[in-house]
Design an enzyme around this catalytic site. Structure first.
Site, PDB file in Angstrom:
ATOM      1  N   ARG A  58       0.818  -1.219   0.000  1.00 45.10           N
ATOM      2  CA  ARG A  58       0.000   0.000   0.000  1.00 45.10           C
ATOM      3  C   ARG A  58       0.847   1.263   0.000  1.00 45.10           C
ATOM      4  O   ARG A  58       0.364   2.334  -0.338  1.00 45.10           O
ATOM      5  CB  ARG A  58      -0.973  -0.032   1.180  1.00 45.10           C
ATOM      6  CG  ARG A  58      -2.169  -0.925   0.912  1.00 45.10           C
ATOM      7  CD  ARG A  58      -3.064  -1.046   2.119  1.00 45.10           C
ATOM      8  NE  ARG A  58      -2.660  -2.095   3.017  1.00 45.10           N
ATOM      9  CZ  ARG A  58      -2.911  -2.115   4.327  1.00 45.10           C
ATOM     10  NH1 ARG A  58      -3.566  -1.123   4.881  1.00 45.10           N
ATOM     11  NH2 ARG A  58      -2.508  -3.129   5.061  1.00 45.10           N
ATOM     12  N   GLU A  95       3.944  -9.709  15.447  1.00 46.20           N
ATOM     13  CA  GLU A  95       3.283 -10.159  16.668  1.00 46.20           C
ATOM     14  C   GLU A  95       3.582 -11.651  16.895  1.00 46.20           C
ATOM     15  O   GLU A  95       3.902 -12.073  17.995  1.00 46.20           O
ATOM     16  CB  GLU A  95       1.786  -9.915  16.523  1.00 46.20           C
ATOM     17  CG  GLU A  95       1.079  -9.854  17.832  1.00 46.20           C
ATOM     18  CD  GLU A  95      -0.386  -9.473  17.652  1.00 46.20           C
ATOM     19  OE1 GLU A  95      -0.759  -9.018  16.560  1.00 46.20           O
ATOM     20  OE2 GLU A  95      -1.143  -9.661  18.626  1.00 46.20           O
TER      21      GLU A  95
HETATM   22  O1  LIG Z   1       3.603  -0.247  11.669  1.00 40.29           O
HETATM   23  P1  LIG Z   1       3.357  -1.712  11.455  1.00 40.29           P
HETATM   24  O2  LIG Z   1       2.853  -2.385  12.709  1.00 40.29           O
HETATM   25  O3  LIG Z   1       4.541  -2.421  10.884  1.00 40.29           O
HETATM   26  O4  LIG Z   1       2.134  -1.852  10.438  1.00 40.29           O
HETATM   27  C1  LIG Z   1       2.011  -1.066   9.282  1.00 40.29           C
HETATM   28  C2  LIG Z   1       2.140  -1.886   8.035  1.00 40.29           C
HETATM   29  O5  LIG Z   1       1.062  -2.840   7.959  1.00 40.29           O
HETATM   30  C3  LIG Z   1       0.405  -2.710   6.703  1.00 40.29           C
HETATM   31  O6  LIG Z   1       0.982  -3.495   5.714  1.00 40.29           O
HETATM   32  P2  LIG Z   1       0.696  -5.043   5.489  1.00 40.29           P
HETATM   33  O7  LIG Z   1       1.790  -5.826   6.153  1.00 40.29           O
HETATM   34  O8  LIG Z   1      -0.707  -5.344   5.905  1.00 40.29           O
HETATM   35  O9  LIG Z   1       0.924  -5.219   3.927  1.00 40.29           O
HETATM   36  P3  LIG Z   1       0.201  -4.609   2.616  1.00 40.29           P
HETATM   37  O10 LIG Z   1       0.573  -3.146   2.515  1.00 40.29           O
HETATM   38  O11 LIG Z   1       0.835  -5.399   1.523  1.00 40.29           O
HETATM   39  O12 LIG Z   1      -1.294  -4.818   2.738  1.00 40.29           O
HETATM   40  C4  LIG Z   1       0.602  -1.255   6.345  1.00 40.29           C
HETATM   41  O13 LIG Z   1       0.441  -1.023   4.955  1.00 40.29           O
HETATM   42  C5  LIG Z   1       2.011  -0.997   6.812  1.00 40.29           C
HETATM   43  O14 LIG Z   1       2.977  -1.380   5.838  1.00 40.29           O
HETATM   44  N1  LIG Z   2      -5.548  -1.423  11.716  1.00 40.34           N
HETATM   45  C1  LIG Z   2      -4.946  -1.474  10.520  1.00 40.34           C
HETATM   46  N2  LIG Z   2      -5.615  -1.161   9.400  1.00 40.34           N
HETATM   47  C2  LIG Z   2      -5.014  -1.217   8.200  1.00 40.34           C
HETATM   48  N3  LIG Z   2      -3.741  -1.587   8.034  1.00 40.34           N
HETATM   49  C3  LIG Z   2      -3.028  -1.903   9.114  1.00 40.34           C
HETATM   50  N4  LIG Z   2      -1.742  -2.292   9.260  1.00 40.34           N
HETATM   51  C4  LIG Z   2      -1.507  -2.493  10.570  1.00 40.34           C
HETATM   52  N5  LIG Z   2      -2.613  -2.242  11.296  1.00 40.34           N
HETATM   53  C5  LIG Z   2      -3.582  -1.868  10.413  1.00 40.34           C
END
Ligand SMILES: O=P(O)(O)OC[C@H]1O[C@H](OP(=O)(O)OP(=O)(O)O)[C@H](O)[C@@H]1O
Ligand SMILES: Nc1ncnc2[nH]cnc12
Length: 177
Positions: A58, A95
């Site tokens: 994202r 986690e």
């Molecule tokens: O601060 P954190 O606890 O590390 O969480 C934030 C991350 O989690 C989500 O990505 P996700 O791993 O869901 O991957 P995506 O963007 O491919 O959906 C979001 O886009 C961030 O990259």
């Molecule tokens: N609550 C949340 N919603 C969307 N993306 C996330 N990545 C980590 N936590 C999230």
């Protein structure tokens, strides 16, 4: 602009107890998309950013238009095994268990001034790993841009513990619970 009104909250996704912030509803709105990209760009115009670096997946949605708006190139940090040329990797704790991020070894030059971008800052595990990759290539993280910050998960403090300051961490929408 009321960005929060355009972010859809999905309770108990992907796990019970998590309120998922769904940005697809905001991204579809052309005025909101333009506003978000311009707002982040305005914070960093004049900061001498040479390259925007986005985190899969994202982070690309905001990072690429932001690079275009700032007139820079765009570099991809990816999940393991996706980048085709020589990479460096950092592992970080989730986690449950571990994950990793990679960047091409030749993606950044020593001293290159970088803006790191993702959609959302939660625990900061992802972005601190991304900042370690930038550091390992001896480039300089000038700032961080996010659409959303979940303040109660401590990501900002985690980035500050790496030596960054509040003014370097820009977030447009905050959730405090
Ligand atoms: O601060 P954190 O606890 O590390 O969480 C934030 C991350 O989690 C989500 O990505 P996700 O791993 O869901 O991957 P995506 O963007 O491919 O959906 C979001 O886009 C961030 O990259
Ligand atoms: N609550 C949340 N919603 C969307 N993306 C996330 N990545 C980590 N936590 C999230």
């Amino acid at each position: 602009m009321d960005l929060k009104a355009l972010i859809r909250e999905i309770p108990d996704f992907p796990r019970p107890g998590v309120s998922f912030k769904d940005i697809t509803t905001l991204m579809k709105d052309r005025a909101a998309l333009a506003y978000v990209v311009r707002s982040l760009a305005d914070h960093f115009r004049g900061a001498g950013i040479q390259t925007v670096v986005g985190v899969e997946s994202r982070g690309y949605v905001l990072g690429a238009p932001l690079a275009y708006e700032l007139g820079t190139g765009f570099v991809l940090i990816r999940k393991p095994g996706k980048l085709p040329a020589a990479t460096i990797r950092v592992e970080y704790d989730l986690e449950y268990g571990k994950d990793a991020l990679e960047i091409h070894r030749d993606a950044l030059q020593r001293g290159e001034r970088v803006l790191l971008v993702d959609d959302l800052l939660a625990t900061g595990g992802t972005m601190s790993a991304a900042a370690r990759l930038v550091r390992e290539l001896e480039a300089e993280t000038v700032g961080f841009g996010f659409l959303i910050e979940l303040t109660f998960l401590g990501g900002r403090e985690r980035l500050k513990s790496m030596g960054f300051s509040d003014s370097q961490i820009v977030t447009l929408v905050r959730y405090d619970a």
